[in-house]
Scaffold this motif. Structure first.
Motif, mmCIF file in Angstrom:
data_model
loop_
_atom_site.group_PDB
_atom_site.id
_atom_site.type_symbol
_atom_site.label_atom_id
_atom_site.label_comp_id
_atom_site.label_asym_id
_atom_site.label_seq_id
_atom_site.Cartn_x
_atom_site.Cartn_y
_atom_site.Cartn_z
ATOM 1 N N ALA A 22 31.031 -33.630 -13.763
ATOM 2 C CA ALA A 22 29.790 -32.879 -13.582
ATOM 3 C C ALA A 22 28.758 -33.313 -14.615
ATOM 4 C CB ALA A 22 30.066 -31.382 -13.699
ATOM 5 N N GLY A 63 31.203 -17.502 -5.797
ATOM 6 C CA GLY A 63 32.465 -16.766 -5.707
ATOM 7 C C GLY A 63 32.369 -15.431 -6.409
ATOM 8 N N ILE A 64 31.779 -15.445 -7.594
ATOM 9 C CA ILE A 64 31.636 -14.189 -8.338
ATOM 10 C C ILE A 64 30.801 -13.205 -7.525
ATOM 11 C CG2 ILE A 64 30.544 -13.154 -10.354
ATOM 12 C CD1 ILE A 64 31.327 -15.572 -11.958
ATOM 13 N N SER A 99 32.624 -12.042 -4.258
ATOM 14 C CA SER A 99 33.764 -11.131 -4.454
ATOM 15 C C SER A 99 33.287 -9.782 -4.959
ATOM 16 C CB SER A 99 34.802 -11.744 -5.395
ATOM 17 O OG SER A 99 34.227 -12.054 -6.632
ATOM 18 N N THR A 118 31.279 -21.361 -8.259
ATOM 19 C CA THR A 118 31.819 -20.278 -9.086
ATOM 20 C C THR A 118 30.890 -19.065 -9.050
ATOM 21 O OG1 THR A 118 32.682 -21.974 -10.536
ATOM 22 C CG2 THR A 118 32.727 -19.739 -11.352
ATOM 23 N N THR A 119 29.610 -19.330 -9.255
ATOM 24 C CA THR A 119 28.660 -18.226 -9.211
ATOM 25 C C THR A 119 28.723 -17.537 -7.851
ATOM 26 O OG1 THR A 119 27.257 -19.598 -10.566
ATOM 27 C CG2 THR A 119 26.292 -17.599 -9.705
ATOM 28 N N ALA A 140 31.782 -32.231 -8.180
ATOM 29 C CA ALA A 140 32.225 -31.605 -9.427
ATOM 30 C C ALA A 140 31.121 -30.741 -10.006
ATOM 31 C CB ALA A 140 32.645 -32.678 -10.431
ATOM 32 N N ALA A 141 29.879 -31.266 -9.940
ATOM 33 C CA ALA A 141 28.772 -30.492 -10.503
ATOM 34 C C ALA A 141 28.530 -29.222 -9.694
ATOM 35 C CB ALA A 141 27.513 -31.347 -10.552
ATOM 36 N N SER A 142 28.833 -29.294 -8.387
ATOM 37 C CA SER A 142 28.568 -28.123 -7.543
ATOM 38 C C SER A 142 29.558 -26.995 -7.788
ATOM 39 C CB SER A 142 28.627 -28.515 -6.070
ATOM 40 O OG SER A 142 27.822 -29.627 -5.854
ATOM 41 N N ILE A 143 30.648 -27.296 -8.489
ATOM 42 C CA ILE A 143 31.628 -26.238 -8.729
ATOM 43 C C ILE A 143 30.990 -25.075 -9.486
ATOM 44 C CG2 ILE A 143 33.703 -25.707 -10.079
ATOM 45 C CD1 ILE A 143 34.967 -28.104 -8.955
ATOM 46 N N ALA A 144 29.998 -25.407 -10.340
ATOM 47 C CA ALA A 144 29.300 -24.328 -11.048
ATOM 48 C C ALA A 144 28.639 -23.379 -10.050
ATOM 49 C CB ALA A 144 28.266 -24.915 -11.998
ATOM 50 N N ILE A 145 28.009 -23.973 -9.021
ATOM 51 C CA ILE A 145 27.357 -23.132 -8.014
ATOM 52 C C ILE A 145 28.400 -22.337 -7.252
ATOM 53 C CG2 ILE A 145 25.933 -23.142 -5.942
ATOM 54 C CD1 ILE A 145 24.616 -25.608 -6.913
ATOM 55 N N LEU A 163 36.693 -12.171 -10.523
ATOM 56 C CA LEU A 163 36.654 -13.296 -9.584
ATOM 57 C C LEU A 163 38.068 -13.773 -9.268
ATOM 58 C CD1 LEU A 163 35.060 -15.739 -8.234
ATOM 59 C CD2 LEU A 163 35.485 -16.909 -10.368
#
Lengths: 451, 489
Positions: free
Chosen positions: A249, B213-214, B217, B210-211, B203-208, A284
């Motif tokens: 990333a 997902g939070i 949920s 995660t948000t 990989a960089a999109s995982i941050a998005i 989460l």
């Protein structure tokens, strides 16, 4: 310094003429005093901070060091194979072993010359309630060797009960025992005599570091070993997921990302995730990994995944900083002799940034290792981590605790003897954190390059 | 086919692919590397990526979807009466345990595969059978649960079978396609680099994600909660008394009050100390003092919060009771127990000192030297320079730092769980035990409550509130800090 322009009204030119530049007037004195005061505030603030640190460390060490010592009593037990076999056939197996212990205890009192009218059962209150099970486990594990030694006397070191242990460590006083139905002052007299004889000693407590947790009423048997393994498996997950993902990333954001909405969105997300309370990551994890994906509760894999998501922003931020520190001339030189952008990055920039990346990763891991709140929500608390995982898959997927969760669990239990365990657990945890941080510092010292 | 074997097969396939792709490219150029478009290794990597990337993607998606799918399938087998008696979650976990038990039985050879699937609760005592194998079951196994467990095993087995088929098929297809395309004129490097770039973007999109997902949920469960509990009572209720038997009152106001109160005390401790420490370190300290004092303060930031929690519960709390308690040194009798708002706030303040000091330190250091020189040159003393020039210039940044510290304090969990107490109260006495949003999230979700009950779901509504508050604070703080940095860059 002069104050010619600060307050012209109060000082007429006539009055000024009389004073020399070298005599300090009232206003200057006041200003200098303010200066000294201000500086003192700073010193006081720093001293308070350092004092708090010292107080914290003192509290940890003074309360926790005793967890590394444990009182043991050595018992001489005569091996009687027929009797042991009979014990194995009975329903309540440990009760037969208790009878053996009772006899050994009475014999021991005689040997030590201690006059007492207590029955074996009463004497046994000085020992851990798990003593019989400990001896039985040992007998079963070495059954063949035991059989060969029929009729001989074997020496077993048995844990003393947590109250006796606390008495020797100064935690339990005679006054406090008045309200305790488990132990009397008479027991303590015997303890004193046994200690004087040298058959009841405090020895180094390997079981605390390597052992498993024990149930609520046996604090003397509780150890942090199993949860250490739990933490270890979680850190493996974090390392193998967070490092590659974080580096990928960062490389994208630092080297390739065009300046557009999507990139901005990622950047905003990362900086926000870095500041989201850790408990939200726990929610989460609970909702996505356990409720939705039905991964096993309390498993290190789930804890590892949650901590990975939590550590990613830290790793990304530090990785980007170390990528940024590599001077553009390196990239330009690589591009200039015909490397593609990808080759320049992966063959030249990344290796040069690696020490910084590893340092950041270690610090991120240390942070993850000490994190507790999200682990509580995914169920790593409220049960007793009394088994070691067998095998790699079991280590990831079967319920276990983690060091900070185990410490929390002990802090919550009613028996104050567990507090000593909690402080001791903190010492173990801090030793790990200290090692990791020193490693990071050494790595930085050794490999850091100033361009 | 288990996961490990699939991964192994993919690995073997990709190694073969690398060798094949490379050698095919080289032979198509007649062994002369100069006639290839890219370096030979890129042709190999091209095959590896074509084999691994799509198949791993399919595998990951499958791993996410299969458990959810199986659950809905198995849940449909369970009758309404059984669900009404306990709850769906409990029944499902029973089913899972029985299925696991059957797995163990088959593995250990106590049952054959066919026998395990044909078992019926009427003919065999399943509980005793599994108990002998070390699988303890809480209750008697009914026919219904046994059938559900057998169905679960069926679906699971066929799921694993189709998973292996699909993943391997995708991998082989990618493999074949990439090999077929390999030729000396094929632009392998461009293709590989493009693929790597997409991996980096993912990989960089995982941050998005995660948000996302939070947020999802939290929202889903909060909506569930508001369906069974009125939102107005949640937000404006002044009583918090959950009872797992039902009829709970779940007003958030006492929790918010305690959260803010504790955070306020924490900031009252941390901000003056942290700020003065930062000013001293950046303006007055000699390099030697700075080199010792700064890391010492930062050690406080590296200590896990569980340690502070224990410190509050077992050291600071009892100490405060000794001074302020009923038989205390001052004899004022203000504190009844060791846990109180003040205990938690004070310890949290200690934790936040390095946070405030290192952020302020950065910000003060960013004030241009020219401003200091100008002020000193005009005859101001050092402290006057700090008070009248540097601090006003750094003020926006320091406000940002304090807001970040406040958001940290509001979201802090372990210190309040251990140090603040468990009773929700609306009181102004700082020596009383109160409880916060984060502490209640923990206690509502670590209990034995059913996930569908309002007592457990309320935790998600609490989490949502917490998330919104801290997010708001963070956004404002980051905006201020960034604006401030731009000003002097």
């Amino acid at each position: 310094m002069t104050d010619v322009t600060t307050n012209p009204a109060s000082e007429t030119p006539a009055s000024r003429k009389k004073t020399s530049l070298l005599t300090v007037d009232a206003l200057t004195r006041k200003r200098n005093a303010a200066e000294t005061r201000f500086k003192a505030y700073g010193v006081v603030a720093i001293s308070i901070g350092v004092f708090f640190l010292a107080a914290l460390l003192w509290a940890i060490l003074s309360n926790g060091m005793s967890a590394f010592q444990q009182t043991v009593v050595s018992l001489n037990i005569t091996i009687d194979v027929a009797r042991l076999e009979a014990a194995e056939k009975s329903i309540v197996k440990t009760s037969k072993y208790n009878a053996i212990i009772d006899e050994a205890l009475i014999a021991k009192m005689k040997d030590a010359g201690v006059e007492t009218e207590m029955s074996g059962k009463d004497l046994r209150k000085m020992l851990s309630s798990g003593a019989a099970a400990t001896i039985r486990d040992d007998v079963l594990a070495n059954w063949d060797a035991i059989k060969a030694r029929d009729g001989q006397v074997m020496q077993y070191d048995v844990l003393a009960s947590s109250r006796v242990d606390g008495y020797l460590k100064g935690r339990v006083t005679r006054e406090a025992l008045a309200r305790d139905k488990n132990l009397d002052a008479a027991h303590l007299d015997i303890v004193d005599q046994l200690v004087a004889k040298g058959t009841m000693v405090k020895s180094f407590n390997w079981d605390f570091i390597l052992g498993t947790d024990a149930s609520d009423n046996r604090p003397e048997q509780a150890g942090i070993g199993a949860s250490m393994l739990g933490s270890f498996y979680m850190m493996l997950v974090v390392l193998f997921l967070a490092l590659p993902i974080g580096v990928a990333a960062s490389i994208y954001l630092e080297e390739f990302a065009p300046k557009n909405r999507f990139t901005d969105l990622i950047e905003v997300n990362i900086s926000n995730l870095a500041a989201v309370p850790s408990i939200v990551f726990g929610i989460l994890g609970l909702a996505v990994f356990i409720q939705f994906m039905h991964l096993p509760q309390s498993a290190p894999i789930v804890g590892g995944l949650v901590l990975t998501l939590m550590t990613l922003p830290t790793i990304i931020i530090s990785t980007r900083a170390s990528l940024k520190a590599v001077p553009p001339s390196i990239r330009d030189a690589a591009l200039g002799i015909g490397a593609s952008k990808m080759q320049a990055t992966f063959h030249h920039v990344l290796p040069l940034a690696m020490p910084g990346i590893l340092t950041g990763t270690i610090i991120g891991l240390a942070q993850a290792l000490g994190e507790t709140a999200p682990l509580l929500l995914i169920g790593m608390v409220g049960f007793i981590a009394s088994n070691y995982p067998d095998g790699l898959a079991d280590g990831f997927f079967s319920p276990n605790s983690a060091m900070p969760a185990q410490i929390y669990e002990w802090a919550k239990r009613a028996d104050p003897a567990f507090y000593e365990r909690a402080w001791g657990g903190i010492i173990v945890l801090l030793v790990f954190l200290l090692t990791m941080n020193i490693l990071a510092i050494l790595l930085r010292r050794r490999f850091e390059r100033r361009w | 086919m288990s996961l490990g074997y699939i991964l192994l097969a993919l690995l073997v396939l990709s190694v073969i692919g690398y060798v094949l792709g490379r050698s095919k490219a080289v032979s198509s150029a007649g062994g002369d590397g100069r006639r290839l478009h890219s370096l030979p290794g890129y042709y190999g990597w091209n095959v590896v990526l074509a084999t691994l990337a799509p198949s791993l993607l399919v595998l990951v998606v499958w791993l996410f979807v299969q458990p959810a799918y199986i659950n809905t399938q198995v849940a449909s087998l369970i009758s309404q009466e059984t669900v009404a008696k306990s709850s769906l979650d409990l029944v499902l976990s029973d089913v899972l345990r029985v299925a696991d038990g059957l797995d163990v039985a088959v593995e250990s050879g106590a049952l054959s595969q066919e026998k395990a699937q044909a078992l019926s609760a009427g003919s065999v005592d399943v509980r005793a059978l599994l108990g002998d194998l070390g699988v303890a079951l809480a209750s008697e196994v009914t026919d219904e649960i046994l059938h559900a467990a057998q169905a679960y095993r069926d679906i699971n087995a066929s799921g694993e079978f189709y998973r292996a088929i699909l993943v391997l098929a995708v991998a082989i297809a990618g493999f074949a396609l990439a090999i077929a395309r390999t030729h000396k004129d094929f632009r392998a490097r461009n293709v590989v680099e493009q693929a790597i770039k997409w991996i980096l973007i993912a990989a960089a999109s995982i941050a998005i994600l995660t948000t996302l997902g939070i947020i999802l949920s939290l929202i889903f469960n909060t909506v569930e909660f508001f369906k069974i509990y009125p939102a107005s009572e949640f937000f404006f209720g002044t009583v918090w008394s959950p009872s797992f038997g039902g009829g709970s009152e779940l007003g958030i106001l006492p929790l918010i009050w305690a959260t803010l109160y504790i955070s306020f005390i924490a900031l009252a401790v941390a901000v003056p100390i942290g700020l003065f420490a930062a000013i001293y370190l950046s303006e007055y300290a000699t390099p030697a003092v700075r080199a010792i004092a700064k890391p010492l303060l930062e050690v406080l930031a590296g200590i896990p919060t569980i340690v502070y929690g224990l410190f509050a519960l077992l050291t600071v709390g009892p100490l405060l009771v000794d001074v302020l308690g009923n038989d205390g040194l001052l004899g004022v009798g203000w504190m009844q127990g060791a846990s109180s708002v003040f205990t938690a706030g004070f310890v949290m303040g200690i934790m936040l000192i390095p946070f405030v000091s290192s952020l302020s330190d950065d910000i003060i250091n960013a004030v241009p030297q020219a401003m200091r020189d100008g002020s000193l040159g005009l005859g101001a003393t050092h402290s006057e320079t700090v008070k009248q020039v540097i601090l006003p210039a750094a003020l926006p940044g320091i406000v940002g730092a304090i807001l970040l510290a406040a958001s940290r304090a509001i979201g802090e969990t372990m210190i309040v769980v251990l140090g603040a107490g468990a009773a929700a109260r609306l009181s102004v006495n700082p020596f009383e035990a109160m409880t916060t949003v984060t502490a209640k999230i923990v206690s509502q979700l670590t209990g034995d409550a059913d996930f569908a009950s309002p007592e457990a779901l309320v935790a998600f509504a609490l989490g949502m509130t917490l998330f919104v508050i801290t997010l708001g604070l963070n956004i404002i703080a980051l905006y201020i800090v960034r604006k401030y940095r731009e000003q002097y860059d």
